[in-house]
Design a protein around this motif. Structure first.
Motif, PDB file in Angstrom:
ATOM      1  N   ALA A   1     -12.640   3.985 -10.195  1.00 22.69           N
ATOM      2  CA  ALA A   1     -11.526   4.760 -10.736  1.00 22.69           C
ATOM      3  C   ALA A   1     -11.591   6.173 -10.204  1.00 22.69           C
ATOM      4  O   ALA A   1     -12.652   6.750 -10.020  1.00 22.69           O
ATOM      5  N   GLN A   2     -10.430   6.739  -9.935  1.00 23.03           N
ATOM      6  CA  GLN A   2     -10.367   8.072  -9.369  1.00 23.03           C
ATOM      7  C   GLN A   2     -10.031   9.101 -10.441  1.00 23.03           C
ATOM      8  O   GLN A   2      -9.231   8.847 -11.332  1.00 23.03           O
ATOM      9  N   GLN A   3     -10.636  10.248 -10.298  1.00 24.62           N
ATOM     10  CA  GLN A   3     -10.219  11.368 -11.125  1.00 24.62           C
ATOM     11  C   GLN A   3      -8.948  11.933 -10.542  1.00 24.62           C
ATOM     12  O   GLN A   3      -8.690  11.864  -9.339  1.00 24.62           O
TER      13      GLN A   3
ATOM     14  N   HIS B   1      -1.261   3.468  -9.476  1.00 23.97           N
ATOM     15  CA  HIS B   1      -2.486   3.134 -10.212  1.00 23.97           C
ATOM     16  C   HIS B   1      -3.431   4.329 -10.253  1.00 23.97           C
ATOM     17  O   HIS B   1      -4.134   4.542 -11.246  1.00 23.97           O
ATOM     18  N   TRP B   2      -3.473   5.122  -9.164  1.00 23.52           N
ATOM     19  CA  TRP B   2      -4.283   6.326  -9.112  1.00 23.52           C
ATOM     20  C   TRP B   2      -3.356   7.533  -8.991  1.00 23.52           C
ATOM     21  O   TRP B   2      -2.944   7.903  -7.888  1.00 23.52           O
ATOM     22  N   PRO B   3      -2.992   8.160 -10.105  1.00 22.72           N
ATOM     23  CA  PRO B   3      -2.083   9.311 -10.052  1.00 22.72           C
ATOM     24  C   PRO B   3      -2.824  10.582  -9.641  1.00 22.72           C
ATOM     25  O   PRO B   3      -4.063  10.621  -9.623  1.00 22.72           O
ATOM     26  N   LEU B   4      -2.069  11.602  -9.318  1.00 19.84           N
ATOM     27  CA  LEU B   4      -2.610  12.913  -8.985  1.00 19.84           C
ATOM     28  C   LEU B   4      -1.878  13.977  -9.774  1.00 19.84           C
ATOM     29  O   LEU B   4      -0.676  13.835 -10.048  1.00 19.84           O
ATOM     30  N   VAL B   5      -2.573  15.042 -10.111  1.00 21.71           N
ATOM     31  CA  VAL B   5      -1.964  16.190 -10.771  1.00 21.71           C
ATOM     32  C   VAL B   5      -2.452  17.457 -10.082  1.00 21.71           C
ATOM     33  O   VAL B   5      -3.653  17.749 -10.095  1.00 21.71           O
ATOM     34  N   ASP B   6      -1.540  18.176  -9.434  1.00 18.46           N
ATOM     35  CA  ASP B   6      -1.837  19.461  -8.803  1.00 18.46           C
ATOM     36  C   ASP B   6      -3.051  19.369  -7.879  1.00 18.46           C
ATOM     37  O   ASP B   6      -3.916  20.242  -7.872  1.00 18.46           O
ATOM     38  N   ALA B   7      -3.099  18.309  -7.068  1.00 19.15           N
ATOM     39  CA  ALA B   7      -4.226  18.095  -6.162  1.00 19.15           C
ATOM     40  C   ALA B   7      -3.986  18.780  -4.823  1.00 19.15           C
ATOM     41  O   ALA B   7      -2.847  19.113  -4.463  1.00 19.15           O
TER      42      ALA B   7
ATOM     43  N   SER C   1      -4.021   3.798   0.541  1.00 18.67           N
ATOM     44  CA  SER C   1      -4.148   2.464  -0.072  1.00 18.67           C
ATOM     45  C   SER C   1      -4.048   2.487  -1.585  1.00 18.67           C
ATOM     46  O   SER C   1      -4.761   1.763  -2.278  1.00 18.67           O
ATOM     47  N   ASN C   2      -3.167   3.323  -2.109  1.00 18.90           N
ATOM     48  CA  ASN C   2      -2.827   3.280  -3.530  1.00 18.90           C
ATOM     49  C   ASN C   2      -1.858   2.125  -3.758  1.00 18.90           C
ATOM     50  O   ASN C   2      -1.335   1.533  -2.812  1.00 18.90           O
ATOM     51  N   VAL C   3      -1.602   1.804  -5.021  1.00 18.35           N
ATOM     52  CA  VAL C   3      -0.652   0.747  -5.374  1.00 18.35           C
ATOM     53  C   VAL C   3       0.149   1.203  -6.589  1.00 18.35           C
ATOM     54  O   VAL C   3      -0.199   2.171  -7.263  1.00 18.35           O
ATOM     55  N   LEU C   4       1.227   0.483  -6.861  1.00 18.24           N
ATOM     56  CA  LEU C   4       2.025   0.795  -8.036  1.00 18.24           C
ATOM     57  C   LEU C   4       1.202   0.603  -9.312  1.00 18.24           C
ATOM     58  O   LEU C   4       0.349  -0.277  -9.387  1.00 18.24           O
TER      59      LEU C   4
ATOM     60  N   ALA D   1       0.851  -1.190   0.000  1.00 20.25           N
ATOM     61  CA  ALA D   1       0.000   0.000   0.000  1.00 20.25           C
ATOM     62  C   ALA D   1       0.885   1.238   0.000  1.00 20.25           C
ATOM     63  O   ALA D   1       1.965   1.250   0.588  1.00 20.25           O
ATOM     64  N   ILE D   2       0.396   2.273  -0.686  1.00 17.80           N
ATOM     65  CA  ILE D   2       1.065   3.571  -0.766  1.00 17.80           C
ATOM     66  C   ILE D   2       0.043   4.621  -0.360  1.00 17.80           C
ATOM     67  O   ILE D   2      -1.022   4.719  -0.983  1.00 17.80           O
ATOM     68  N   SER D   3       0.337   5.400   0.672  1.00 19.26           N
ATOM     69  CA  SER D   3      -0.619   6.389   1.161  1.00 19.26           C
ATOM     70  C   SER D   3       0.044   7.750   1.297  1.00 19.26           C
ATOM     71  O   SER D   3       1.232   7.838   1.640  1.00 19.26           O
ATOM     72  N   LEU D   4      -0.730   8.799   1.025  1.00 20.81           N
ATOM     73  CA  LEU D   4      -0.271  10.176   1.181  1.00 20.81           C
ATOM     74  C   LEU D   4      -0.993  10.777   2.385  1.00 20.81           C
ATOM     75  O   LEU D   4      -2.222  10.824   2.415  1.00 20.81           O
ATOM     76  N   LEU D   5      -0.229  11.244   3.358  1.00 20.22           N
ATOM     77  CA  LEU D   5      -0.773  11.724   4.624  1.00 20.22           C
ATOM     78  C   LEU D   5      -0.450  13.203   4.795  1.00 20.22           C
ATOM     79  O   LEU D   5       0.711  13.569   4.999  1.00 20.22           O
TER      80      LEU D   5
END
Length: 279
Positions: free
Chosen positions: A271-273, A193-199, A210-213, A174-178
């Protein structure tokens, strides 16, 4: 360690900025790191200076790792192990139990007074929640480069304007951003798997977990514009998949990538935006 890179058994982290050549490995009193994991770090060149923080001296002795510094109030270390550490350490600081700061906070304050070094805190997970909470937020505010790690978890800190690249030698479960400040802005995440851009991530609603590669990816890149962000990686142990009903189908459910049990009826995540990182 190269000029910008820190090597751990599970990952190689590029901070995209010069790092001090020196490293101090602080062994705290939480979950004991695996002996082979600890010894791998101590065998690196140059070897990190080993600081035993109170109960952390018990882990050091179990691994036959002689501390350079012993610090704490000795209220949780086994008395015979404290005596062993004091006999070998070049510096011993024993503080009274009646004090405002935790032993870890005292150690971080001492480290800040010395020449710059990467501070690697192990034995920081798996113990009392109040101690872990204090350690995480104290480490996040520490000047210079500071991180928490053991064989099962890694927590890295990214501050405003910084970027890190994490090359995974072992795939995290798992990969989490806190968000460790009220708001973290301009978060860009790739390699997942769920990227972010300027969030924007909000501390009051920490849902980017709970993201993943991404498929066929082994490197994660994180950049933020403002705030302090914790990047948390969880690695599987044998017990993490014992109770997952999905194992009979040759895969793991999303929960079992990071937990010891799951709900087999949990629906798949949507799926996430890019701008709305939700679980």
């Amino acid at each position: 360690m190269t000029k910008e890179e820190l090597n751990l058994p599970q990952v190689q982290v590029n901070f995209h900025r010069p790092l001090p050549e020196a490293c101090r490995l602080l062994v705290l009193g939480g979950r004991t790191p695996a002996t082979n994991w600890l010894q791998t770090l101590l065998e690196q060149s140059p070897a990190p200076k080993l600081w035993a923080i109170d109960h952390g001296v018990d882990a050091c002795r179990s691994a036959s790792a002689l501390p350079d510094v012993l610090l704490g109030d000795a209220d949780s270390a086994a008395p015979e192990n404290w005596s062993w550490g004091a006999a070998h350490a070049a510096v011993t600081e024993r503080h009274p139990p009646e004090k405002d700061l935790t032993d870890t906070q005292l150690a971080l304050a001492r480290a800040a007074e010395q020449a710059p070094a990467v501070l690697l805190l192990t034995g920081a997970f798996g113990g009392r929640f109040d101690h872990a909470f204090s350690t995480v937020f104290s480490a996040a505010q520490q000047p210079g480069t500071c991180l928490l790690a053991d064989d099962r978890e890694i927590l890295l800190f990214v501050r405003g304007g910084e970027q890190i690249s994490i090359h995974c030698l072992q795939a995290p479960a798992a990969i989490s951003l806190l968000p460790l400040t009220e708001r973290v802005q301009g978060v860009t995440l790739t390699g997942t798997h769920w990227p972010l851009v300027d969030a924007s991530l909000i501390q009051a609603k920490p849902y980017a977990v709970s993201n993943v590669l991404a498929a066929d990816a082994n490197t994660i890149d994180v950049h933020i514009r403002q705030g302090i962000l914790g990047v948390h990686l969880v690695f599987e142990s044998a017990s993490d998949t014992l109770h997952c009903p999905s194992r009979e189908h040759g895969d793991l459910c999303s929960s079992c990538r990071s937990l010891s049990a799951c709900d087999a009826d949990e629906p798949p995540r949507k799926a996430q935006q890019q701008m709305t990182p939700q679980r």
